[in-house]
Design a protein around this motif. Sequence first.
Motif, PDB file in Angstrom:
ATOM      1  N   ALA A   3       0.827  -1.200   0.000  1.00 10.24           N
ATOM      2  CA  ALA A   3       0.000   0.000   0.000  1.00 10.24           C
ATOM      3  C   ALA A   3       0.865   1.255   0.000  1.00 10.24           C
ATOM      4  O   ALA A   3       1.838   1.362   0.753  1.00 10.24           O
ATOM      5  CB  ALA A   3      -0.918   0.002   1.214  1.00 10.24           C
ATOM      6  N   VAL A   4       0.530   2.194  -0.853  1.00  5.80           N
ATOM      7  CA  VAL A   4       1.203   3.489  -0.935  1.00  5.80           C
ATOM      8  C   VAL A   4       0.483   4.465  -0.025  1.00  5.80           C
ATOM      9  O   VAL A   4      -0.747   4.559  -0.055  1.00  5.80           O
ATOM     10  CB  VAL A   4       1.213   4.010  -2.386  1.00  5.80           C
ATOM     11  N   LYS A   5       1.241   5.219   0.775  1.00  8.42           N
ATOM     12  CA  LYS A   5       0.628   6.072   1.794  1.00  8.42           C
ATOM     13  C   LYS A   5       1.162   7.501   1.734  1.00  8.42           C
ATOM     14  O   LYS A   5       1.523   8.101   2.747  1.00  8.42           O
ATOM     15  CB  LYS A   5       0.877   5.483   3.195  1.00  8.42           C
ATOM     16  N   PHE A   6       1.236   8.058   0.557  1.00  9.11           N
ATOM     17  CA  PHE A   6       1.647   9.449   0.428  1.00  9.11           C
ATOM     18  C   PHE A   6       0.579  10.364   1.028  1.00  9.11           C
ATOM     19  O   PHE A   6      -0.618  10.091   0.891  1.00  9.11           O
ATOM     20  CB  PHE A   6       1.814   9.827  -1.046  1.00  9.11           C
ATOM     21  N   PRO A   7       0.997  11.451   1.680  1.00  7.84           N
ATOM     22  CA  PRO A   7      -0.002  12.418   2.148  1.00  7.84           C
ATOM     23  C   PRO A   7      -0.664  13.116   0.975  1.00  7.84           C
ATOM     24  O   PRO A   7      -0.084  13.212  -0.115  1.00  7.84           O
ATOM     25  CB  PRO A   7       0.829  13.410   2.978  1.00  7.84           C
ATOM     26  N   GLY A   8      -1.867  13.594   1.172  1.00  7.45           N
ATOM     27  CA  GLY A   8      -2.581  14.259   0.085  1.00  7.45           C
ATOM     28  C   GLY A   8      -2.044  15.631  -0.229  1.00  7.45           C
ATOM     29  O   GLY A   8      -2.043  16.064  -1.380  1.00  7.45           O
ATOM     30  N   THR A   9      -1.572  16.328   0.805  1.00 16.74           N
ATOM     31  CA  THR A   9      -1.028  17.669   0.597  1.00 16.74           C
ATOM     32  C   THR A   9       0.344  17.769   1.245  1.00 16.74           C
ATOM     33  O   THR A   9       0.730  16.934   2.058  1.00 16.74           O
ATOM     34  CB  THR A   9      -1.949  18.743   1.198  1.00 16.74           C
TER      35      THR A   9
ATOM     36  N   THR B 179      -2.242  15.429  -7.117  1.00 14.40           N
ATOM     37  CA  THR B 179      -2.365  15.881  -8.502  1.00 14.40           C
ATOM     38  C   THR B 179      -1.236  15.326  -9.356  1.00 14.40           C
ATOM     39  O   THR B 179      -1.425  14.953 -10.516  1.00 14.40           O
ATOM     40  CB  THR B 179      -2.360  17.418  -8.568  1.00 14.40           C
ATOM     41  N   LEU B 180      -0.022  15.257  -8.770  1.00 13.85           N
ATOM     42  CA  LEU B 180       1.127  14.718  -9.487  1.00 13.85           C
ATOM     43  C   LEU B 180       1.191  13.201  -9.385  1.00 13.85           C
ATOM     44  O   LEU B 180       1.415  12.506 -10.380  1.00 13.85           O
ATOM     45  CB  LEU B 180       2.419  15.328  -8.923  1.00 13.85           C
ATOM     46  N   THR B 181       1.016  12.662  -8.165  1.00  9.76           N
ATOM     47  CA  THR B 181       1.189  11.225  -7.972  1.00  9.76           C
ATOM     48  C   THR B 181       0.148  10.406  -8.724  1.00  9.76           C
ATOM     49  O   THR B 181       0.430   9.276  -9.138  1.00  9.76           O
ATOM     50  CB  THR B 181       1.144  10.858  -6.482  1.00  9.76           C
ATOM     51  N   ASN B 182      -1.031  10.962  -8.923  1.00 10.66           N
ATOM     52  CA  ASN B 182      -2.058  10.211  -9.648  1.00 10.66           C
ATOM     53  C   ASN B 182      -1.686   9.951 -11.096  1.00 10.66           C
ATOM     54  O   ASN B 182      -2.253   9.070 -11.745  1.00 10.66           O
ATOM     55  CB  ASN B 182      -3.403  10.953  -9.593  1.00 10.66           C
TER      56      ASN B 182
ATOM     57  N   VAL C 224       9.548  13.672   1.194  1.00  9.40           N
ATOM     58  CA  VAL C 224       8.262  14.055   1.788  1.00  9.40           C
ATOM     59  C   VAL C 224       8.027  13.338   3.110  1.00  9.40           C
ATOM     60  O   VAL C 224       7.532  13.924   4.076  1.00  9.40           O
ATOM     61  CB  VAL C 224       7.107  13.752   0.799  1.00  9.40           C
ATOM     62  N   SER C 225       8.401  12.059   3.176  1.00  7.09           N
ATOM     63  CA  SER C 225       8.107  11.271   4.378  1.00  7.09           C
ATOM     64  C   SER C 225       8.984  11.645   5.563  1.00  7.09           C
ATOM     65  O   SER C 225       8.741  11.196   6.684  1.00  7.09           O
ATOM     66  CB  SER C 225       8.266   9.779   4.072  1.00  7.09           C
ATOM     67  N   THR C 226      10.016  12.473   5.333  1.00 12.01           N
ATOM     68  CA  THR C 226      10.888  12.877   6.440  1.00 12.01           C
ATOM     69  C   THR C 226      10.743  14.369   6.734  1.00 12.01           C
ATOM     70  O   THR C 226      11.662  14.999   7.249  1.00 12.01           O
ATOM     71  CB  THR C 226      12.360  12.558   6.103  1.00 12.01           C
TER      72      THR C 226
ATOM     73  N   PHE D  85      14.287  29.152  -2.411  1.00 11.26           N
ATOM     74  CA  PHE D  85      12.898  28.744  -2.606  1.00 11.26           C
ATOM     75  C   PHE D  85      12.752  27.218  -2.503  1.00 11.26           C
ATOM     76  O   PHE D  85      13.708  26.469  -2.614  1.00 11.26           O
ATOM     77  CB  PHE D  85      12.392  29.252  -3.955  1.00 11.26           C
ATOM     78  N   ASN D  86      11.521  26.783  -2.312  1.00 15.50           N
ATOM     79  CA  ASN D  86      11.160  25.357  -2.240  1.00 15.50           C
ATOM     80  C   ASN D  86      11.649  24.664  -0.973  1.00 15.50           C
ATOM     81  O   ASN D  86      11.677  23.433  -0.912  1.00 15.50           O
ATOM     82  CB  ASN D  86      11.671  24.594  -3.464  1.00 15.50           C
ATOM     83  N   ALA D  87      12.014  25.434   0.041  1.00 14.30           N
ATOM     84  CA  ALA D  87      12.435  24.851   1.315  1.00 14.30           C
ATOM     85  C   ALA D  87      11.201  24.588   2.173  1.00 14.30           C
ATOM     86  O   ALA D  87      10.837  25.385   3.043  1.00 14.30           O
ATOM     87  CB  ALA D  87      13.414  25.773   2.027  1.00 14.30           C
ATOM     88  N   ALA D  88      10.565  23.478   1.942  1.00 12.58           N
ATOM     89  CA  ALA D  88       9.336  23.143   2.661  1.00 12.58           C
ATOM     90  C   ALA D  88       9.578  23.047   4.161  1.00 12.58           C
ATOM     91  O   ALA D  88       8.719  23.407   4.965  1.00 12.58           O
ATOM     92  CB  ALA D  88       8.764  21.830   2.135  1.00 12.58           C
ATOM     93  N   THR D  89      10.761  22.548   4.528  1.00 14.05           N
ATOM     94  CA  THR D  89      11.208  22.532   5.922  1.00 14.05           C
ATOM     95  C   THR D  89      12.695  22.896   5.898  1.00 14.05           C
ATOM     96  O   THR D  89      13.323  22.885   4.829  1.00 14.05           O
ATOM     97  CB  THR D  89      11.039  21.144   6.573  1.00 14.05           C
ATOM     98  N   PRO D  90      13.299  23.188   7.044  1.00 16.98           N
ATOM     99  CA  PRO D  90      14.722  23.554   7.036  1.00 16.98           C
ATOM    100  C   PRO D  90      15.641  22.456   6.500  1.00 16.98           C
ATOM    101  O   PRO D  90      16.752  22.754   6.056  1.00 16.98           O
ATOM    102  CB  PRO D  90      15.010  23.827   8.523  1.00 16.98           C
TER     103      PRO D  90
END
Length: 541
Positions: A81-87, A96-99, A364-366, A414-419
Amino acid sequence: MLGNLVLVACFLGSSFAADPPTAHINGATITGVNNGTVSQFLGIPYASPPNGDRRFRRPEPLEIFSDRDAKVYGPGCPAQAVKFPGTFAGSTNISTLTNEIPEFHNSKFPMDEDCLTINIMRPVSAGPQNSYPVVVWIYGGAFETGDTQSYDGLGIRIIQRSAALGTPVIFVSMNYRNSAFGFLGGQQVYDEEVGNLGLWDQRVALRWVKKHISAFGGNSSKVMIWGESAGSISVALQMIGPDNGANTENLFQAAFMQSGTVVPVGDIRDAQKHYDFLVNATGCDIPKTDTLGCLRGLPYQTLKDAVDKSQSFTSYESLNLAWVPRADGLFLKGDPQKLARDGLVAKIPFVAGCMVDEGTFFAVSTRNITTEAQFRTYIHENFVAKAPIGELDQLWTLYPSNVSEGSPFNTSIFNAATPQFKRMAAFQGDVVFQAPTRFFLQSLSGRQKAWSYLSRRFKSIPFFGSFHGSDLLLNTLDDYVIRFAVNHDPNNGTGVVWPQYTKASPRRYTFPPTGSPTIELDTQRAAQMAYLTNLSLTYPI
């Protein structure tokens, strides 16, 4: 009277055109289905169902001796099972991309252990009178997910495009076992010699292609294996194979690898903790029990539920995967990177390349890792636990917390979602994709013809840039895949010449964010690549 004859002739002509395609093997008629300009033969079994006592055993080749309809895909092999978050990052909609990329979402099609089937597509006009080059597609999905039906559109467009180019090919795809069903590790697996079952599935399918593809209009002496992600890694591992690259079976004569070559994996017994997890999760941990026999006897859903709870590429461990090919002494007689270093790879022409931002989706998962200390602990414990922490000082310098140096590369602050997001993306993309690909190319330089590429298409996608798998979305490489299958050269005599890659002159074809391809040297982040290569050769994941 003449008008009636014309009408009859038109009716008969359309009737003949609508007749379903057929092929003949072992005296049996295989009946497929026409889909526009493409004929499809779907769901043909190439091995016995790997269920019951055949679960966790090598595939048993299966031949067909009676007439058979081949008009629908068979079920996919059990996928984790794939468990990517939706956002992500507050508002970015990942789905939108993973689909659009099969390996990043749960399959929309049925799954079953009885899944070892093969599919063939050809132009509607093709038949045994032809001898077209053959493209064998191996799907990706981190060795955890994947099925052939999800790539139906890929096969159709390759057939249609090859016909439009005037160089028709035959497209083949096979289901192979994923996740624990195909890549269980541990001492018990080693002792019973049943490791790397997914690779053995692929091997049996390739033998089927060699034996039977001429009946469908294909040339068994001009087969190219092609894959993306885990499929691309599979291609590299098939090039090594159980004969250490001697290519004694001559199952393929060229290879095309998108995002993956020889991964830094160790001995199959190093996966014992993952085996033990399944044993404990399913109640097979009773003392003095034949645990592997117990796993074989479990109801399918019980085992599948336990596999779904194991770590995956969408869990905290990310690309430190539980279920991957490992050195088992049989299919892989050693660490695949070291085998490649020693030139024990089939001496066939190949293409290998990457997207520039391979690691972004896997970071994303980290996203909860936000500090320097957390980053260091995670990398050490998750990727190089066998290395003394003191030996990693250079890694922290080469992959600094400065977001401007992370991935998506060349996007400043840019694109630094987290540090730590861009830093994590840079490391994971390099350690699993970029560094092994460069190492593979340089190890085989001078031994055989090789070409390399880098794609920066989709660079403007927020947070993810030129992300893993996006080249399939854009059809970026379709024409080159077809040319390479046909001519063993990606060039067609026009446009920018794609030069061969050599260690002395590591030139690669580069797709900029927009516009025509250019040529650049494969020398970016040289210190990082060299360090990661040496690290993985010493301490494989």
